[in-house]
Structure formats: structure tokens, C-alpha cells
Design a protein around this motif. Sequence first.
Motif, PDB file in Angstrom:
ATOM      1  N   MET A 135       0.830  -1.210   0.000  1.00 37.99           N
ATOM      2  CA  MET A 135       0.000   0.000   0.000  1.00 37.99           C
ATOM      3  C   MET A 135       0.863   1.258   0.000  1.00 37.99           C
ATOM      4  SD  MET A 135      -3.026  -1.205   2.621  1.00 37.99           S
ATOM      5  CE  MET A 135      -3.963   0.329   2.491  1.00 37.99           C
ATOM      6  N   ASP A 136       1.923   1.263   0.808  1.00 45.51           N
ATOM      7  CA  ASP A 136       2.822   2.412   0.837  1.00 45.51           C
ATOM      8  C   ASP A 136       3.558   2.568  -0.494  1.00 45.51           C
ATOM      9  OD1 ASP A 136       2.170   3.146   3.412  1.00 45.51           O
ATOM     10  OD2 ASP A 136       3.761   1.959   4.333  1.00 45.51           O
ATOM     11  N   MET A 137       3.978   1.445  -1.059  1.00 41.80           N
ATOM     12  CA  MET A 137       4.670   1.485  -2.340  1.00 41.80           C
ATOM     13  C   MET A 137       3.729   1.985  -3.429  1.00 41.80           C
ATOM     14  SD  MET A 137       6.648  -1.624  -4.277  1.00 41.80           S
ATOM     15  CE  MET A 137       7.107  -1.500  -6.014  1.00 41.80           C
ATOM     16  N   SER A 138       2.469   1.597  -3.349  1.00 45.22           N
ATOM     17  CA  SER A 138       1.473   2.041  -4.327  1.00 45.22           C
ATOM     18  C   SER A 138       1.331   3.560  -4.304  1.00 45.22           C
ATOM     19  CB  SER A 138       0.123   1.378  -4.023  1.00 45.22           C
ATOM     20  OG  SER A 138      -0.868   1.798  -4.943  1.00 45.22           O
ATOM     21  N   ARG A 139       1.277   4.114  -3.100  1.00 43.85           N
ATOM     22  CA  ARG A 139       1.194   5.581  -2.982  1.00 43.85           C
ATOM     23  C   ARG A 139       2.433   6.245  -3.585  1.00 43.85           C
ATOM     24  NH1 ARG A 139      -0.242   4.115   2.331  1.00 43.85           N
ATOM     25  NH2 ARG A 139      -2.487   4.232   2.721  1.00 43.85           N
ATOM     26  N   THR A 140       3.591   5.634  -3.352  1.00 42.91           N
ATOM     27  CA  THR A 140       4.849   6.206  -3.820  1.00 42.91           C
ATOM     28  C   THR A 140       4.901   6.303  -5.341  1.00 42.91           C
ATOM     29  OG1 THR A 140       6.049   5.350  -1.899  1.00 42.91           O
ATOM     30  CG2 THR A 140       7.358   5.917  -3.833  1.00 42.91           C
ATOM     31  N   VAL A 141       4.443   5.241  -6.031  1.00 39.05           N
ATOM     32  CA  VAL A 141       4.543   5.201  -7.496  1.00 39.05           C
ATOM     33  C   VAL A 141       3.306   5.767  -8.178  1.00 39.05           C
ATOM     34  CG1 VAL A 141       6.113   3.231  -7.420  1.00 39.05           C
ATOM     35  CG2 VAL A 141       3.646   2.826  -7.626  1.00 39.05           C
ATOM     36  N   GLY A 142       2.339   6.281  -7.390  1.00 40.54           N
ATOM     37  CA  GLY A 142       1.162   6.911  -7.979  1.00 40.54           C
ATOM     38  C   GLY A 142      -0.004   5.973  -8.216  1.00 40.54           C
ATOM     39  N   GLY A 143      -0.075   4.888  -7.443  1.00 40.37           N
ATOM     40  CA  GLY A 143      -1.186   3.956  -7.580  1.00 40.37           C
ATOM     41  C   GLY A 143      -2.315   4.248  -6.611  1.00 40.37           C
ATOM     42  N   ILE A 144      -3.295   3.343  -6.576  1.00 41.01           N
ATOM     43  CA  ILE A 144      -4.441   3.455  -5.679  1.00 41.01           C
ATOM     44  C   ILE A 144      -4.312   2.350  -4.636  1.00 41.01           C
ATOM     45  CG2 ILE A 144      -6.962   3.500  -5.531  1.00 41.01           C
ATOM     46  CD1 ILE A 144      -6.960   4.016  -8.588  1.00 41.01           C
ATOM     47  N   SER A 206       8.932 -16.608   5.266  1.00 44.50           N
ATOM     48  CA  SER A 206       8.908 -15.298   5.927  1.00 44.50           C
ATOM     49  C   SER A 206      10.065 -14.439   5.449  1.00 44.50           C
ATOM     50  CB  SER A 206       8.990 -15.475   7.447  1.00 44.50           C
ATOM     51  OG  SER A 206       7.935 -16.267   7.923  1.00 44.50           O
ATOM     52  N   LEU A 207      11.256 -15.051   5.360  1.00 46.36           N
ATOM     53  CA  LEU A 207      12.424 -14.312   4.901  1.00 46.36           C
ATOM     54  C   LEU A 207      12.237 -13.869   3.450  1.00 46.36           C
ATOM     55  CD1 LEU A 207      15.282 -13.325   5.541  1.00 46.36           C
ATOM     56  CD2 LEU A 207      16.140 -15.483   4.627  1.00 46.36           C
ATOM     57  N   ALA A 208      11.689 -14.763   2.635  1.00 50.48           N
ATOM     58  CA  ALA A 208      11.444 -14.422   1.227  1.00 50.48           C
ATOM     59  C   ALA A 208      10.520 -13.224   1.119  1.00 50.48           C
ATOM     60  CB  ALA A 208      10.841 -15.621   0.503  1.00 50.48           C
ATOM     61  N   MET A 209       9.491 -13.194   1.955  1.00 52.11           N
ATOM     62  CA  MET A 209       8.532 -12.094   1.944  1.00 52.11           C
ATOM     63  C   MET A 209       9.208 -10.778   2.313  1.00 52.11           C
ATOM     64  SD  MET A 209       4.993 -11.837   4.109  1.00 52.11           S
ATOM     65  CE  MET A 209       5.870 -11.690   5.673  1.00 52.11           C
ATOM     66  N   VAL A 210      10.065 -10.806   3.339  1.00 56.38           N
ATOM     67  CA  VAL A 210      10.742  -9.592   3.795  1.00 56.38           C
ATOM     68  C   VAL A 210      11.748  -9.107   2.757  1.00 56.38           C
ATOM     69  CG1 VAL A 210      12.302  -8.654   5.538  1.00 56.38           C
ATOM     70  CG2 VAL A 210      10.429 -10.159   6.221  1.00 56.38           C
ATOM     71  N   VAL A 211      12.566 -10.026   2.237  1.00 61.50           N
ATOM     72  CA  VAL A 211      13.580  -9.659   1.238  1.00 61.50           C
ATOM     73  C   VAL A 211      12.907  -9.134  -0.027  1.00 61.50           C
ATOM     74  CG1 VAL A 211      15.420 -10.534  -0.249  1.00 61.50           C
ATOM     75  CG2 VAL A 211      15.290 -11.277   2.126  1.00 61.50           C
ATOM     76  N   ALA A 212      11.815  -9.768  -0.436  1.00 61.56           N
ATOM     77  CA  ALA A 212      11.083  -9.321  -1.623  1.00 61.56           C
ATOM     78  C   ALA A 212      10.558  -7.905  -1.434  1.00 61.56           C
ATOM     79  CB  ALA A 212       9.927 -10.273  -1.927  1.00 61.56           C
ATOM     80  N   ALA A 213      10.088  -7.598  -0.236  1.00 60.64           N
ATOM     81  CA  ALA A 213       9.580  -6.253   0.049  1.00 60.64           C
ATOM     82  C   ALA A 213      10.704  -5.226  -0.051  1.00 60.64           C
ATOM     83  CB  ALA A 213       8.948  -6.217   1.436  1.00 60.64           C
ATOM     84  N   ILE A 214      11.872  -5.547   0.516  1.00 59.37           N
ATOM     85  CA  ILE A 214      13.013  -4.620   0.481  1.00 59.37           C
ATOM     86  C   ILE A 214      13.468  -4.372  -0.955  1.00 59.37           C
ATOM     87  CG2 ILE A 214      15.431  -4.311   1.134  1.00 59.37           C
ATOM     88  CD1 ILE A 214      14.790  -5.925   3.683  1.00 59.37           C
ATOM     89  N   ILE A 215      13.619  -5.459  -1.712  1.00 60.71           N
ATOM     90  CA  ILE A 215      14.072  -5.335  -3.098  1.00 60.71           C
ATOM     91  C   ILE A 215      13.046  -4.568  -3.932  1.00 60.71           C
ATOM     92  CG2 ILE A 215      14.573  -6.628  -5.207  1.00 60.71           C
ATOM     93  CD1 ILE A 215      15.788  -8.810  -3.432  1.00 60.71           C
ATOM     94  N   SER A 216      11.775  -4.838  -3.711  1.00 65.10           N
ATOM     95  CA  SER A 216      10.718  -4.158  -4.467  1.00 65.10           C
ATOM     96  C   SER A 216      10.701  -2.663  -4.179  1.00 65.10           C
ATOM     97  CB  SER A 216       9.353  -4.772  -4.135  1.00 65.10           C
ATOM     98  OG  SER A 216       9.293  -6.127  -4.531  1.00 65.10           O
ATOM     99  N   ILE A 217      10.935  -2.299  -2.922  1.00 62.33           N
ATOM    100  CA  ILE A 217      10.997  -0.878  -2.565  1.00 62.33           C
ATOM    101  C   ILE A 217      12.165  -0.198  -3.274  1.00 62.33           C
ATOM    102  CG2 ILE A 217      11.458   0.734  -0.680  1.00 62.33           C
ATOM    103  CD1 ILE A 217       9.913  -1.193   1.159  1.00 62.33           C
ATOM    104  N   ILE A 218      13.312  -0.860  -3.306  1.00 65.73           N
ATOM    105  CA  ILE A 218      14.478  -0.308  -4.000  1.00 65.73           C
ATOM    106  C   ILE A 218      14.171  -0.118  -5.485  1.00 65.73           C
ATOM    107  CG2 ILE A 218      16.866  -0.776  -4.703  1.00 65.73           C
ATOM    108  CD1 ILE A 218      17.206  -2.277  -2.030  1.00 65.73           C
ATOM    109  N   LEU A 219      13.557  -1.125  -6.086  1.00 65.71           N
ATOM    110  CA  LEU A 219      13.204  -1.037  -7.501  1.00 65.71           C
ATOM    111  C   LEU A 219      12.181   0.063  -7.752  1.00 65.71           C
ATOM    112  CD1 LEU A 219      12.922  -4.849  -8.394  1.00 65.71           C
ATOM    113  CD2 LEU A 219      14.735  -3.269  -9.045  1.00 65.71           C
ATOM    114  N   ALA A 220      11.248   0.244  -6.799  1.00 68.14           N
ATOM    115  CA  ALA A 220      10.197   1.254  -6.960  1.00 68.14           C
ATOM    116  C   ALA A 220      10.775   2.657  -6.992  1.00 68.14           C
ATOM    117  CB  ALA A 220       9.181   1.135  -5.833  1.00 68.14           C
ATOM    118  N   TYR A 221      11.877   2.876  -6.257  1.00 64.70           N
ATOM    119  CA  TYR A 221      12.479   4.209  -6.181  1.00 64.70           C
ATOM    120  C   TYR A 221      13.574   4.421  -7.222  1.00 64.70           C
ATOM    121  CZ  TYR A 221      10.163   5.476  -1.826  1.00 64.70           C
ATOM    122  OH  TYR A 221       9.217   5.798  -0.869  1.00 64.70           O
TER     123      TYR A 221
END
Length: 234
Positions: A135-144, A206-221
Amino acid sequence: MNLLLQIVSIAGTFFIFELCKKVYGRWNVVWLSPILTCSVILISLLAIFHIPYQTYNGGAKVLTNLLGPATVSFAVPMHKHFQLLKKHGVEIIVSIAIGSVAAIGSSFLFAKWMKLSTSLINSLVPRSITTPIAMDMSRTVGGIPTMTTIFVIITGLAGTILGPLLIRILSIQTITSKGLLLGMGAHGAGASKAFEIGEQEGTFASLAMVVAAIISIILAYTFFPFFTEYSLTD
């Protein structure tokens, strides 16, 4: 009145979810997953009694706010099996990085192929990470954010159905592979499914979920804005 609404919304949601959990525990059928059945029941009740979503969410948003702390709780099994995670650190990071790029790229290309609006494209891209971060990433990239939540739930449900099926078809035996597959493919729902298989599988998920979130945030920015700008000028 607001306090009463909040109590009714939270108590009703808890009751329905616990009921759905008991039904799922009794029959253990994928389509009876509480994520699906609880959502369907709540939506049906709101529609039948003509209760606006804003009214319901006015009380139940407390539960939404707990998504963040709930995600943090996955750190407990990760700490317990830290040496095991450290041993497989390289394959975890490499595989999840590839999975994250594939998830974002495939979502973007599919949305472009379907000729979706820019806001829907930006809402679809974070679908492969856990809800509060998505949800936070969606706001960052201009999503709903609300649309992103729907896409995340659909992805989670699809992952909990297709993940175990792929594990059986491909005869995947290793604990690491099972956990990473479910965690990357279905984030929180996948982690829950992995814990049904075993504690170590759940830890890797659980680790996959956390690492995926971190990597996705980096890619989003970084890469995603340039990729989007380039595709729009094509």
C-alpha cells in the motif's frame, strides 16, 4: 456511537474470521481459505444490509493498522533459525531478487498489454509484496492503495493454490525451495501456507517475503520510474 461502531466492526470481523479458520481447519480445502471466505462473507453482509464500506472501515481500520506489527512478528522464527538462513544467504538473495524483478516486470508488461490506465498499472505493480508495504509502495509510485490491496489478496490466493501444486508437480523436496517459492509467490498468505508444511519452510517463506519487500521498494524508487517513463515515451 463511534465507539459502538468500532466494537461491532472489530468483534464481527474477528468472529467471522475465527469461524472461517475453524471451517478451513476442519476440511483444509484451498478454496475455504479464511482470506477468501472471510472476505466474501463480509462483503456479502455489507451488501445485504446496505452498509457503506466507509462506515464499516471506520471501526475496522484498527485491524488494518495492525498489519505492520503482524508482519514484524515473522522475525521471531527467522531469529530462531538464523544460522540456517545465513547458510543459504546467497541463493536466498539471488532467487528473491530475480523473483521480484520478474513479478514487477510481468505485472507492468501485462498491464500495458491490457491497456490499463497509468494509475491501475501503478496499483498492480506492488502486488507481490505484503499488504502494508504494498500500500505504501502504491502511494509512492502513484497507484491506488485500495486497488493494490485487492491485487495483493488475489496474488496471495493464487499463490497458495498454485504453490503447493507446483511443489508436487516438480517434486520439490528441499525445505529452502518450498519456503522461498511460497514466500515469494504468495507473500503473507504463502508464509502461512508454508508454516502448515513445517516451521523451517515457514521461516524461509517469511524471509522471502521480507527480502522481496526490500528489493521491491528499491526497484520502486530506482528502476521502475525510469522504466515507466521510457515506456510512456515509446
